[in-house]
Design an enzyme around this catalytic site. Structure first.
Site, mmCIF file in Angstrom:
data_model
loop_
_atom_site.group_PDB
_atom_site.id
_atom_site.type_symbol
_atom_site.label_atom_id
_atom_site.label_comp_id
_atom_site.label_asym_id
_atom_site.label_seq_id
_atom_site.Cartn_x
_atom_site.Cartn_y
_atom_site.Cartn_z
ATOM 1 N N LYS A 1 3.650 -15.346 2.949
ATOM 2 C CA LYS A 1 3.679 -16.135 1.712
ATOM 3 C C LYS A 1 5.147 -16.379 1.371
ATOM 4 C CE LYS A 1 1.443 -18.214 -1.666
ATOM 5 N NZ LYS A 1 0.781 -19.500 -1.401
ATOM 6 N N ASP B 1 -10.908 -8.749 7.812
ATOM 7 C CA ASP B 1 -12.314 -8.680 7.407
ATOM 8 C C ASP B 1 -12.953 -10.062 7.408
ATOM 9 O OD1 ASP B 1 -12.299 -5.969 7.134
ATOM 10 O OD2 ASP B 1 -12.791 -5.943 5.003
ATOM 11 N N ASP C 1 -2.770 -18.148 2.019
ATOM 12 C CA ASP C 1 -3.890 -18.839 1.379
ATOM 13 C C ASP C 1 -4.462 -19.916 2.297
ATOM 14 O OD1 ASP C 1 -1.421 -20.087 1.051
ATOM 15 O OD2 ASP C 1 -1.791 -20.742 -1.007
ATOM 16 N N TYR D 1 0.807 -1.206 0.000
ATOM 17 C CA TYR D 1 0.000 0.000 0.000
ATOM 18 C C TYR D 1 0.846 1.264 0.000
ATOM 19 C CZ TYR D 1 -4.116 -2.890 1.126
ATOM 20 O OH TYR D 1 -5.129 -3.811 1.115
ATOM 21 N N ASP E 1 -5.385 -6.782 5.839
ATOM 22 C CA ASP E 1 -6.591 -6.117 5.373
ATOM 23 C C ASP E 1 -7.648 -7.150 5.006
ATOM 24 O OD1 ASP E 1 -8.378 -4.267 4.420
ATOM 25 O OD2 ASP E 1 -7.153 -3.595 2.748
#
Length: 422
Positions: A245, A306, A278, A195, A302
């Protein structure tokens, strides 16, 4: 008493597990435990709270967009009841952020708002964004204001609790046996990663548009968020799962290495595990009770926070805190601005009310008062009051609007027996 002013501008399947543990950083007490109260965390080497406990505080309110102003109004009613009962003051000044700021001054987070936030004891934010501004240039979108605020105020750590309450267990889209007992704290790094990384942009290469961003973390950025997560885990269930990851991304390999170093050295009593992002996304749905504290980078956090939030049944119930190494934190609900229901008095103000409780606990050294707010929210749910987002068919609960829910919480705040003297 609330003084209001208007600013001029306004989980079994980890890839590895090891026993690790740690530096006891602070012996902290947060008062009576409640369903919503997250564990204390380390703000800096010397203090948890941005300011010492006092009789009057300067608070910046950022009502933002969509349902933001109406849930802020409901929350102010609750805080008025709390300050009256507990005999302290919140001097509140509103400032602009998001779409409202774009409309007013053509800037999603004007410098006047930034300075107002920096000079306050804490910041309470409703929500930002809306369809109206989706086609604006990037720098004139509400989300750019939010990113600027986080960066300029050094808000590198975001804490999102996701705890399933018995009163709302039927609101979850997952089976009761899957979500009952879930209590997760997601610690998300907030000011680095893709970001904020540079270079970034959209260029013309060989006659076609090419978009690119830079996923980047420094050792220091990873160290400090790892310490926050380690401290939180040491004061909860003692389990920390770091999400990355590393099988694909070099930046994630660095993340894994640094998190392991910090937790091994500084938090020897914390059980650290690592999980690919994942797999983590799948495990949150398959067996969420395996998780206690999760720590991850900005973009993974992020998404996963959620997802974790929806285990509870509604984003409208979940608060969050964004903190830095010093200065005021920003406390806000996890939900968005819901422009489609704005102004209809059907929004759920409970997440913002609970965010206020986090503000009281972490920024204002008012843990007892935070307990009162959290207990009042639970009491309202016990009374069977529900806003539309948490109302279930044939649940025998009463459907109420935003204003009525706020007033109900305020009434309980004024009358509920305190577990501790405040």
């Amino acid at each position: 008493e609330i003084m209001t002013a208007q600013s001029t501008t306004q989980h079994p399947s980890t890839t590895s597990t090891m026993k690790l543990p740690a530096l006891t950083v602070l012996a902290l007490t947060t008062g009576t435990a409640t369903a919503f109260a997250p564990a204390p965390l380390l703000r800096s080497s010397t203090t948890l709270n941005a300011v010492a406990k006092k009789d009057s505080y300067d608070i910046t309110l950022l009502p933002g967009d969509g349902i933001g102003p109406e849930i802020m109004t409901a929350t102010k009613v609750v805080l008025a009841a709390l300050t009256s009962r507990c005999e302290f003051k919140l001097e509140m000044t509103e400032a602009l952020i998001g779409g409202a700021a774009i409309d007013a001054v053509n800037d999603p987070f004007p410098n006047e708002s930034l300075e107002q936030c920096r000079s306050s004891d804490s910041v309470l934010l409703s929500c930002i964004g809306g369809y109206k501004w989706d086609t604006n240039p990037r720098e004139l979108r509400p989300e750019s204001g939010l990113l600027k605020m986080r960066k300029e105020m050094g808000l590198f750590a975001n804490l999102r609790p996701a705890k399933v309450l018995d009163q709302l267990i039927d609101a979850s889209t997952l089976k009761k046996e899957i979500v009952q007992g879930v209590d997760i704290m997601c610690v998300r790094e907030l000011t680095g990663d893709v970001y904020f990384g540079t270079p970034k942009g959209i260029d013309i290469v060989d006659g076609q548009r090419v978009g690119y961003n830079n996923m980047i973390y420094s050792e220091m950025e990873i160290e400090r968020i790892a310490r926050v997560a380690g401290d939180v885990a040491s004061k909860r269930g003692g389990k920390l799962c770091s999400i990355d990851k590393a099988n694909v991304l070099d930046v994630s390999q660095l993340w894994r290495d640094v998190v392991t170093e910090v937790i091994t050295k500084d938090f020897p009593d914390v059980e650290l595990s690592h999980m690919y992002v994942d797999n983590a996304a799948m495990q949150l749905i398959r067996y969420p009770k395996q998780f206690d504290v999760m720590v991850t980078g900005n973009i993974f956090g992020d998404i996963l926070s959620d997802e974790a939030s929806m285990l509870v049944g509604s984003l409208g119930m979940l608060p969050s805190a964004s903190i830095g190494e010093s200065g005021p934190g920003v406390f806000e609900p996890c939900h968005g601005s819901a422009p489609d229901i704005a102004g209809q008095d059907i929004a759920n103000p409970l997440a913002l009310i609970l965010s206020s409780a986090m503000m009281l606990r972490y920024d204002l050294d008012r843990a007892d008062e935070a307990d009162i707010l959290e207990r009042a929210v639970e009491a309202v749910l016990d009374q069977g009051l529900r806003t539309a987002d948490i109302k279930q068919e044939n649940d025998d609960c009463k459907l109420v609007g935003c204003i009525e829910m706020g007033e109900a919480v305020a009434k309980i705040v004024s009358t509920i027996d305190s577990a501790v003297e405040v």
